[in-house]
Design an enzyme around this catalytic site. Structure first.
Site, PDB file in Angstrom:
ATOM      1  N   ASP A  37       0.852  -1.190   0.000  1.00  0.00           N
ATOM      2  CA  ASP A  37       0.000   0.000   0.000  1.00  0.00           C
ATOM      3  C   ASP A  37       0.889   1.242   0.000  1.00  0.00           C
ATOM      4  O   ASP A  37       1.738   1.401   0.871  1.00  0.00           O
ATOM      5  CB  ASP A  37      -0.931  -0.003   1.210  1.00  0.00           C
ATOM      6  CG  ASP A  37      -2.135   0.895   1.003  1.00  0.00           C
ATOM      7  OD1 ASP A  37      -1.938   2.083   0.673  1.00  0.00           O
ATOM      8  OD2 ASP A  37      -3.271   0.417   1.170  1.00  0.00           O
TER       9      ASP A  37
ATOM     10  N   SER B  13      -6.909   4.355  -1.413  1.00  0.00           N
ATOM     11  CA  SER B  13      -6.803   2.887  -1.480  1.00  0.00           C
ATOM     12  C   SER B  13      -8.135   2.223  -1.803  1.00  0.00           C
ATOM     13  O   SER B  13      -8.153   1.118  -2.343  1.00  0.00           O
ATOM     14  CB  SER B  13      -6.263   2.348  -0.161  1.00  0.00           C
ATOM     15  OG  SER B  13      -4.955   2.819   0.048  1.00  0.00           O
TER      16      SER B  13
ATOM     17  N   ASP C 233     -10.070  -2.521   6.559  1.00  0.00           N
ATOM     18  CA  ASP C 233      -9.475  -1.372   5.876  1.00  0.00           C
ATOM     19  C   ASP C 233      -9.688  -1.540   4.362  1.00  0.00           C
ATOM     20  O   ASP C 233     -10.026  -2.619   3.878  1.00  0.00           O
ATOM     21  CB  ASP C 233      -7.980  -1.293   6.229  1.00  0.00           C
ATOM     22  CG  ASP C 233      -7.398   0.115   6.031  1.00  0.00           C
ATOM     23  OD1 ASP C 233      -8.174   1.068   5.821  1.00  0.00           O
ATOM     24  OD2 ASP C 233      -6.164   0.251   6.090  1.00  0.00           O
TER      25      ASP C 233
ATOM     26  N   THR D 249      -8.071  -1.852   1.423  1.00  0.00           N
ATOM     27  CA  THR D 249      -7.492  -2.804   0.469  1.00  0.00           C
ATOM     28  C   THR D 249      -8.029  -4.230   0.656  1.00  0.00           C
ATOM     29  O   THR D 249      -8.406  -4.871  -0.326  1.00  0.00           O
ATOM     30  CB  THR D 249      -5.949  -2.749   0.523  1.00  0.00           C
ATOM     31  OG1 THR D 249      -5.560  -1.384   0.366  1.00  0.00           O
ATOM     32  CG2 THR D 249      -5.313  -3.589  -0.548  1.00  0.00           C
TER      33      THR D 249
ATOM     34  N   ARG E  69     -15.634   3.819   2.665  1.00  0.00           N
ATOM     35  CA  ARG E  69     -14.667   2.933   3.323  1.00  0.00           C
ATOM     36  C   ARG E  69     -14.725   3.011   4.849  1.00  0.00           C
ATOM     37  O   ARG E  69     -14.206   2.128   5.533  1.00  0.00           O
ATOM     38  CB  ARG E  69     -13.254   3.272   2.848  1.00  0.00           C
ATOM     39  CG  ARG E  69     -12.859   4.709   3.125  1.00  0.00           C
ATOM     40  CD  ARG E  69     -11.486   5.058   2.566  1.00  0.00           C
ATOM     41  NE  ARG E  69     -10.418   4.410   3.306  1.00  0.00           N
ATOM     42  CZ  ARG E  69      -9.145   4.419   2.931  1.00  0.00           C
ATOM     43  NH1 ARG E  69      -8.785   5.033   1.812  1.00  0.00           N
ATOM     44  NH2 ARG E  69      -8.230   3.822   3.662  1.00  0.00           N
TER      45      ARG E  69
ATOM     46  N   GLU F  52      -1.450  -7.976   1.741  1.00  0.00           N
ATOM     47  CA  GLU F  52      -1.187  -6.540   1.716  1.00  0.00           C
ATOM     48  C   GLU F  52      -0.197  -6.120   2.805  1.00  0.00           C
ATOM     49  O   GLU F  52      -0.386  -6.418   3.987  1.00  0.00           O
ATOM     50  CB  GLU F  52      -2.487  -5.746   1.939  1.00  0.00           C
ATOM     51  CG  GLU F  52      -2.234  -4.242   1.828  1.00  0.00           C
ATOM     52  CD  GLU F  52      -3.275  -3.348   2.500  1.00  0.00           C
ATOM     53  OE1 GLU F  52      -3.306  -2.155   2.164  1.00  0.00           O
ATOM     54  OE2 GLU F  52      -4.033  -3.820   3.360  1.00  0.00           O
TER      55      GLU F  52
ATOM     56  N   ASP G 291       2.124   2.623   3.515  1.00  0.00           N
ATOM     57  CA  ASP G 291       1.285   3.822   3.347  1.00  0.00           C
ATOM     58  C   ASP G 291       1.104   4.592   4.650  1.00  0.00           C
ATOM     59  O   ASP G 291       1.287   5.807   4.698  1.00  0.00           O
ATOM     60  CB  ASP G 291      -0.082   3.381   2.806  1.00  0.00           C
ATOM     61  CG  ASP G 291      -1.128   4.476   2.877  1.00  0.00           C
ATOM     62  OD1 ASP G 291      -1.158   5.312   1.968  1.00  0.00           O
ATOM     63  OD2 ASP G 291      -1.905   4.502   3.863  1.00  0.00           O
ATOM     64  N   LYS G 292       0.776   3.881   5.704  1.00  0.00           N
ATOM     65  CA  LYS G 292       0.417   4.579   6.949  1.00  0.00           C
ATOM     66  C   LYS G 292       1.625   5.314   7.536  1.00  0.00           C
ATOM     67  O   LYS G 292       1.499   6.420   8.053  1.00  0.00           O
ATOM     68  CB  LYS G 292      -0.206   3.598   7.938  1.00  0.00           C
ATOM     69  CG  LYS G 292      -1.545   3.043   7.419  1.00  0.00           C
ATOM     70  CD  LYS G 292      -2.191   2.067   8.365  1.00  0.00           C
ATOM     71  CE  LYS G 292      -3.294   1.252   7.674  1.00  0.00           C
ATOM     72  NZ  LYS G 292      -4.324   2.072   7.001  1.00  0.00           N
TER      73      LYS G 292
ATOM     74  N   HIS H 275       2.356   8.408   5.404  1.00  0.00           N
ATOM     75  CA  HIS H 275       1.489   9.523   5.816  1.00  0.00           C
ATOM     76  C   HIS H 275       2.078  10.225   7.044  1.00  0.00           C
ATOM     77  O   HIS H 275       1.960  11.430   7.199  1.00  0.00           O
ATOM     78  CB  HIS H 275       0.091   9.010   6.184  1.00  0.00           C
ATOM     79  CG  HIS H 275      -0.815   8.742   5.014  1.00  0.00           C
ATOM     80  ND1 HIS H 275      -1.208   9.720   4.136  1.00  0.00           N
ATOM     81  CD2 HIS H 275      -1.419   7.594   4.598  1.00  0.00           C
ATOM     82  CE1 HIS H 275      -2.019   9.197   3.215  1.00  0.00           C
ATOM     83  NE2 HIS H 275      -2.152   7.908   3.476  1.00  0.00           N
TER      84      HIS H 275
ATOM     85  N   ASP I  98      -0.891   0.190  -4.768  1.00  0.00           N
ATOM     86  CA  ASP I  98      -2.183   0.777  -5.139  1.00  0.00           C
ATOM     87  C   ASP I  98      -2.059   2.245  -5.542  1.00  0.00           C
ATOM     88  O   ASP I  98      -2.926   2.771  -6.218  1.00  0.00           O
ATOM     89  CB  ASP I  98      -3.217   0.571  -4.033  1.00  0.00           C
ATOM     90  CG  ASP I  98      -2.771   1.108  -2.690  1.00  0.00           C
ATOM     91  OD1 ASP I  98      -1.594   1.494  -2.539  1.00  0.00           O
ATOM     92  OD2 ASP I  98      -3.611   1.137  -1.769  1.00  0.00           O
ATOM     93  N   HIS I  99      -0.990   2.886  -5.115  1.00  0.00           N
ATOM     94  CA  HIS I  99      -0.750   4.285  -5.507  1.00  0.00           C
ATOM     95  C   HIS I  99       0.646   4.677  -5.041  1.00  0.00           C
ATOM     96  O   HIS I  99       1.229   4.016  -4.182  1.00  0.00           O
ATOM     97  CB  HIS I  99      -1.798   5.224  -4.882  1.00  0.00           C
ATOM     98  CG  HIS I  99      -1.940   5.065  -3.399  1.00  0.00           C
ATOM     99  ND1 HIS I  99      -1.026   5.533  -2.494  1.00  0.00           N
ATOM    100  CD2 HIS I  99      -2.901   4.449  -2.653  1.00  0.00           C
ATOM    101  CE1 HIS I  99      -1.416   5.244  -1.271  1.00  0.00           C
ATOM    102  NE2 HIS I  99      -2.546   4.564  -1.329  1.00  0.00           N
TER     103      HIS I  99
ATOM    104  N   HIS J 194      -0.772  10.934  -0.661  1.00  0.00           N
ATOM    105  CA  HIS J 194      -0.541  10.060  -1.815  1.00  0.00           C
ATOM    106  C   HIS J 194      -0.112  10.922  -2.997  1.00  0.00           C
ATOM    107  O   HIS J 194      -0.388  12.118  -3.021  1.00  0.00           O
ATOM    108  CB  HIS J 194      -1.839   9.351  -2.223  1.00  0.00           C
ATOM    109  CG  HIS J 194      -2.434   8.490  -1.173  1.00  0.00           C
ATOM    110  ND1 HIS J 194      -3.642   7.854  -1.339  1.00  0.00           N
ATOM    111  CD2 HIS J 194      -2.002   8.156   0.069  1.00  0.00           C
ATOM    112  CE1 HIS J 194      -3.928   7.163  -0.249  1.00  0.00           C
ATOM    113  NE2 HIS J 194      -2.953   7.328   0.612  1.00  0.00           N
TER     114      HIS J 194
HETATM  115 ZN    ZN Z   1      -2.931   6.274   2.345  1.00  0.00          ZN
END
Ligand code: ZN
Length: 459
Positions: A60, A109, A161, A163, A174, A331, A336-337, A340, A378-379, A422
């Site tokens: 992610d 996501s 979550d 994904t 979501r 995943e 990702d987290k 961030h 995913d991004h 992102h």
């Molecule tokens: Zn994110």
């Protein structure tokens, strides 16, 4: 690429591709350290049209910068991660859409996962439902189940979550993760004739293996419908699930009944810790390869992946239909987290953790060449490797890598103090096995749905 010592191997890899009847540029098969295993992976699974199994590994937020950062820190700039040594690599676009179907250049996501899970784009925040009309769209996991395959989902995030959610649920938003979280999804509630929260839908789908975090979400009470008064965990048990909460429980899980593993109240705590990036930078730091918040007995993503593969394979053996395999998504969520949060050590540790799961998946495929393995993201995300002399306006940190060099990483996609963002960049997609050549070139993530569907001959 193309340095002299590897010339012979490259030529051989290219020849193997030609034998398989697929013209692939030599560069696409180039790998400086993957070596013979890459070529054997190619010659074993490549050229076959049909896969029995698919293992999809998602980092992610794992853009090229995140991969490069983890590589530089752990194995060195000239080293190669497991995910770097797939025989076939391409790039794919990840944009989402607005409610009129026009591009939204930076996806979240939920929309991104919906892209590969359903083959169709949607609006940010939505889980496998259409952009304007908010109608459920069939997912690859639902198709796999309909065709008699075993299915599994493993994540380091909460199982509700975005994904993991895109595979086995349909939600307007979501945030509708548990029965007490339905505010943003009025038409999805059981009382309104909808399918309920993401947690309820995930167990109602009877996915064979669900492993991750989010225990608190599953411990919420259901207030409507046939399971009213029970928690989602109790609903799962009623539906036949074995519920496990640590590595011993997971080791004891047997096929024959579905498995729900809930290894943390929320997201599974990350493996590595360190100083977050700061305005004006940090002193040079080495990451700490442990985390006091991670409870003893928390299984690694690698161990969960290994167990999921065992359970899914055994389920299909027990079913008596030797031709039917499985679909498994794994995943690494907290790349990702931690991106961030501008936490380079947390981010690198989670990327390395996913990379060990990639190794498990590829080892399985080496024994079972009728397995398509895909690793992608995913991004893109915020982290950037910048020159040591740079003075970025946002947050940055200097790391001392395992090869003893300093590296500066910059997080400047948002104002310091706010969540970093992102990005809309294309991301890597790499694969081996039947239909793997479909990842070559620049594709869109919705085409990954078609790749998996074609490989598994899902109707
Ligand atoms: Zn994110």
């Amino acid at each position: 690429m193309g340095s002299r010592p590897y010339g012979r191997r490259l030529a051989w890899g290219a020849a193997a591709l030609l034998v398989a009847g697929v013209a692939v540029p030599a560069a696409a098969s180039a790998s400086q350290s993957g070596g013979a295993s890459d070529v054997s992976a190619l010659s074993a699974g490549h050229g076959a049209k049909k896969a029995k199994n698919v293992i999809l590994l998602i980092g992610d937020g794992m853009g090229d910068s995140e991969i490069t950062l983890a590589r530089d820190y752990t194995v060195g700039a000239a080293g190669r991660l497991n995910m770097d040594t797939f025989p076939l690599t391409g790039a794919y676009t990840t944009y989402s859409v607005d409610k009129n179907g026009k591009p939204d250049y930076v996806t979240d996501s939920a929309a991104s996962g919906t892209g590969w899970a359903t083959g169709q784009k949607t609006v940010n925040g939505r889980i496998s439902k259409s952009p304007g009309t908010d109608k459920p769209m069939t997912t690859i996991l639902e198709l796999a189940q309909k065709n008699g395959l075993a299915t599994g989902s493993v994540t380091t995030a909460e199982l509700t979550d975005a994904t993991p959610a895109v595979l086995a649920s349909h939600a307007t938003d979501r945030s509708c993760q548990g029965p007490a979280d339905m505010k943003a999804c009025p038409s999805d509630t059981v009382a309104k004739g909808g399918p309920g929260s993401i947690a309820e839908q995930s167990v109602n789908h009877k996915v064979d293996v669900l492993l991750g975090g989010g225990k608190a979400r599953f411990d919420q009470k259901i207030t409507e419908g046939p399971y009213r008064g029970m928690t989602v965990t109790e609903q799962a048990q009623k539906l036949g699930y074995q519920v496990v909460t640590d590595d011993k429980g997971l080791a004891g899980a047997r096929s024959g009944k579905p498995v729900l593993g809930l290894f943390a109240p929320g997201n599974v705590p990350v493996e590595w810790t360190g100083k977050p990036a700061a305005q004006g930078g940090t002193d040079p730091q080495r990451c700490v390869t442990s985390n006091p918040e991670r409870a003893a007995g928390t299984p690694s993503l690698e161990a969960q992946t290994r167990k999921a593969l065992q359970l899914l394979e055994q389920k299909q053996k027990d079913s008596g239909d030797r031709k039917k395999g499985f679909f498994l998504q794994v995943e690494g969520a907290s790349i990702d987290k931690r991106d961030h949060a501008a936490d380079p050590c947390g981010q690198i540790g989670e990327t390395a953790s996913l990379d060990r799961a990639v190794k498990v998946a590829r080892a399985y495929a080496a024994e079972h060449p009728d397995t398509l393995v895909v690793t992608t993201a995913d991004h893109g995300h915020t982290s950037q490797i910048v020159p040591l002399e740079a003075t970025p306006p946002g947050l940055s940190s200097t790391l001392v890598t395992n090869e003893g060099q300093q590296l500066k990483v910059n997080y400047s996609t948002n104002t310091p103090g706010k969540s970093q963002e992102h990005t809309g960049t294309q991301v890597r997609i790499a694969a081996q096995g039947p239909q793997a050549e479909r990842v070559l070139g620049v594709t869109d993530q919705t085409q990954l749905f078609t790749t998996i569907r074609t490989a598994l001959s899902l109707r």
